[in-house]
Design an enzyme around this catalytic site. Structure first.
Site, PDB file in Angstrom:
ATOM      1  N   GLY A   1      -7.330   3.970   3.272  1.00  0.00           N
ATOM      2  CA  GLY A   1      -7.276   2.867   2.304  1.00  0.00           C
ATOM      3  C   GLY A   1      -8.370   2.878   1.258  1.00  0.00           C
TER       4      GLY A   1
ATOM      5  N   ASP B   1      -1.594  -0.817   6.102  1.00  0.00           N
ATOM      6  CA  ASP B   1      -1.795  -0.237   7.436  1.00  0.00           C
ATOM      7  C   ASP B   1      -3.277  -0.040   7.748  1.00  0.00           C
ATOM      8  OD1 ASP B   1      -2.263   1.813   5.612  1.00  0.00           O
ATOM      9  OD2 ASP B   1      -1.564   3.361   6.988  1.00  0.00           O
TER      10      ASP B   1
ATOM     11  N   SER C   1      -5.447   5.242  -4.213  1.00  0.00           N
ATOM     12  CA  SER C   1      -5.301   6.646  -4.593  1.00  0.00           C
ATOM     13  C   SER C   1      -5.116   6.806  -6.095  1.00  0.00           C
ATOM     14  CB  SER C   1      -4.089   7.248  -3.877  1.00  0.00           C
ATOM     15  OG  SER C   1      -3.848   8.545  -4.373  1.00  0.00           O
TER      16      SER C   1
ATOM     17  N   ARG D   1     -11.310   8.099  -3.068  1.00  0.00           N
ATOM     18  CA  ARG D   1     -11.687   9.491  -2.816  1.00  0.00           C
ATOM     19  C   ARG D   1     -13.214   9.638  -2.712  1.00  0.00           C
ATOM     20  NH1 ARG D   1      -9.562  13.319  -7.358  1.00  0.00           N
ATOM     21  NH2 ARG D   1      -7.751  11.997  -6.900  1.00  0.00           N
TER      22      ARG D   1
ATOM     23  N   ASP E   1       0.881  -1.164   0.000  1.00  0.00           N
ATOM     24  CA  ASP E   1       0.000   0.000   0.000  1.00  0.00           C
ATOM     25  C   ASP E   1       0.923   1.218   0.000  1.00  0.00           C
ATOM     26  OD1 ASP E   1      -2.279   1.665   0.433  1.00  0.00           O
ATOM     27  OD2 ASP E   1      -1.770   1.729   2.567  1.00  0.00           O
TER      28      ASP E   1
ATOM     29  N   ASP F   1      -0.146   5.050   0.787  1.00  0.00           N
ATOM     30  CA  ASP F   1      -0.406   6.091   1.793  1.00  0.00           C
ATOM     31  C   ASP F   1      -0.311   5.517   3.201  1.00  0.00           C
ATOM     32  OD1 ASP F   1      -0.983   8.141  -0.121  1.00  0.00           O
ATOM     33  OD2 ASP F   1      -2.963   7.270  -0.425  1.00  0.00           O
TER      34      ASP F   1
HETATM   35  P1  XGP Z   1      -7.019  10.035  -3.800  1.00  0.00           P
HETATM   36  C1  XGP Z   1      -7.220   8.850  -1.425  1.00  0.00           C
HETATM   37  C2  XGP Z   1      -8.460   9.269  -0.635  1.00  0.00           C
HETATM   38  O1  XGP Z   1      -8.793  10.622  -0.957  1.00  0.00           O
HETATM   39  C3  XGP Z   1      -8.178   9.143   0.853  1.00  0.00           C
HETATM   40  O2  XGP Z   1      -9.324   9.452   1.612  1.00  0.00           O
HETATM   41  C4  XGP Z   1      -7.717   7.717   1.161  1.00  0.00           C
HETATM   42  O3  XGP Z   1      -7.375   7.614   2.529  1.00  0.00           O
HETATM   43  C5  XGP Z   1      -6.495   7.384   0.302  1.00  0.00           C
HETATM   44  O4  XGP Z   1      -6.803   7.537  -1.080  1.00  0.00           O
HETATM   45  C6  XGP Z   1      -6.053   5.925   0.531  1.00  0.00           C
HETATM   46  O5  XGP Z   1      -4.926   5.599  -0.196  1.00  0.00           O
HETATM   47  O6  XGP Z   1      -7.479   8.830  -2.820  1.00  0.00           O
HETATM   48  O7  XGP Z   1      -7.861  11.220  -3.460  1.00  0.00           O
HETATM   49  O8  XGP Z   1      -5.543  10.300  -3.604  1.00  0.00           O
HETATM   50  O9  XGP Z   1      -7.328   9.503  -5.185  1.00  0.00           O
END
Ligand code: XGP
Length: 211
Positions: free
Chosen positions: A45, A169, A115, A48, A8, A10
């Site tokens: 995880g 995580d 993400s 968005r 993963d 983030d």
């Molecule tokens: P992106 C992100 C989400 O916005 C976020 O809320 C999540 O915790 C994260 O992905 C998990 O990896 O997505 O907005 O960067 O596409």
């Protein structure tokens, strides 16, 4: 013997989880929606748009698809402004040592992230060349806790789920890994994540003892 490790992004490879938190906090602050670590834990995880749906649960009205798209774009602009400050110095020595050690042991390495910014973050931090494959939120129709993104990463590497470790995580990611037939390794996190996973590590270099 495992052939691959799928990470993963983030909160595992880079502490972009903190930046996501701040960006969601900025959006919810503007909207007057309560937001703290308890809500944020549920966003870890996942995608968005799924994150936005959870954030908007606190508002007693429906939002049109156009309104949601605008709010998601606002959050992402805030996130990208924060991420613009990232560089190779934001990759911990533990991460570098683990990736080098796994590579020396002949393992294939991939990223599996919900993400849509994953490739941008890998480029900014200089991590991109460390990986044989990247599967991210732009490549799947179902985000974690669905296993699709990890199955995509495994397919790109040419390995089966049983041949790969997934390092996560977040509870959503660990569920995705397990449902996909991977061996799940919980990194950091709390008791909930740890209980769901087959293995637990406090540092990524501990992975070298698992492969
Ligand atoms: P992106 C992100 C989400 O916005 C976020 O809320 C999540 O915790 C994260 O992905 C998990 O990896 O997505 O907005 O960067 O596409």
């Amino acid at each position: 013997m495992k052939k691959a490790v799928i990470f993963d992004l983030d909160g595992v490879l880079v502490h972009t989880d903190r930046l996501h938190y701040t960006a969601w906090k900025e959006l919810t602050g503007r909207l007057g929606i309560p937001f703290g670590q308890t809500v944020y834990r549920r966003l870890r995880g996942i995608s968005r748009m799924d994150s936005l749906d959870i954030v908007l649960e606190a508002v007693p009205r429906d939002f049109s698809p156009e309104e949601k798209a605008a709010l998601a774009a606002e959050k992402n602009e805030a996130y990208l402004a924060l991420a613009a400050g990232l560089g190779p110095r934001d990759v911990a020595e533990d991460v570098r040592r683990a990736l080098r050690g796994l590579r020396e042991r002949g393992l294939l390495l991939a990223v599996g992230s919900s993400s849509r910014n994953a490739k941008y973050i890998l480029e900014r931090t200089g991590l991109a060349p460390c990986f044989d494959a990247v599967a991210d939120g732009t490549m799947v129709t179902r985000a974690k806790p669905d296993p699709e993104v990890f199955l995509k990463a495994a397919a790109l590497l040419g390995v089966s789920p049983g041949q790969a470790l997934v390092v996560e995580d977040a509870a959503a990611g660990i569920k995705a890994a397990r449902d996909g037939g991977f061996t799940a390794v919980a990194f950091g996190g709390d008791a909930v994540e740890s209980l769901l996973a087959e293995h637990r590590v406090g540092t990524l270099t501990e992975l070298l003892d698992l492969v």
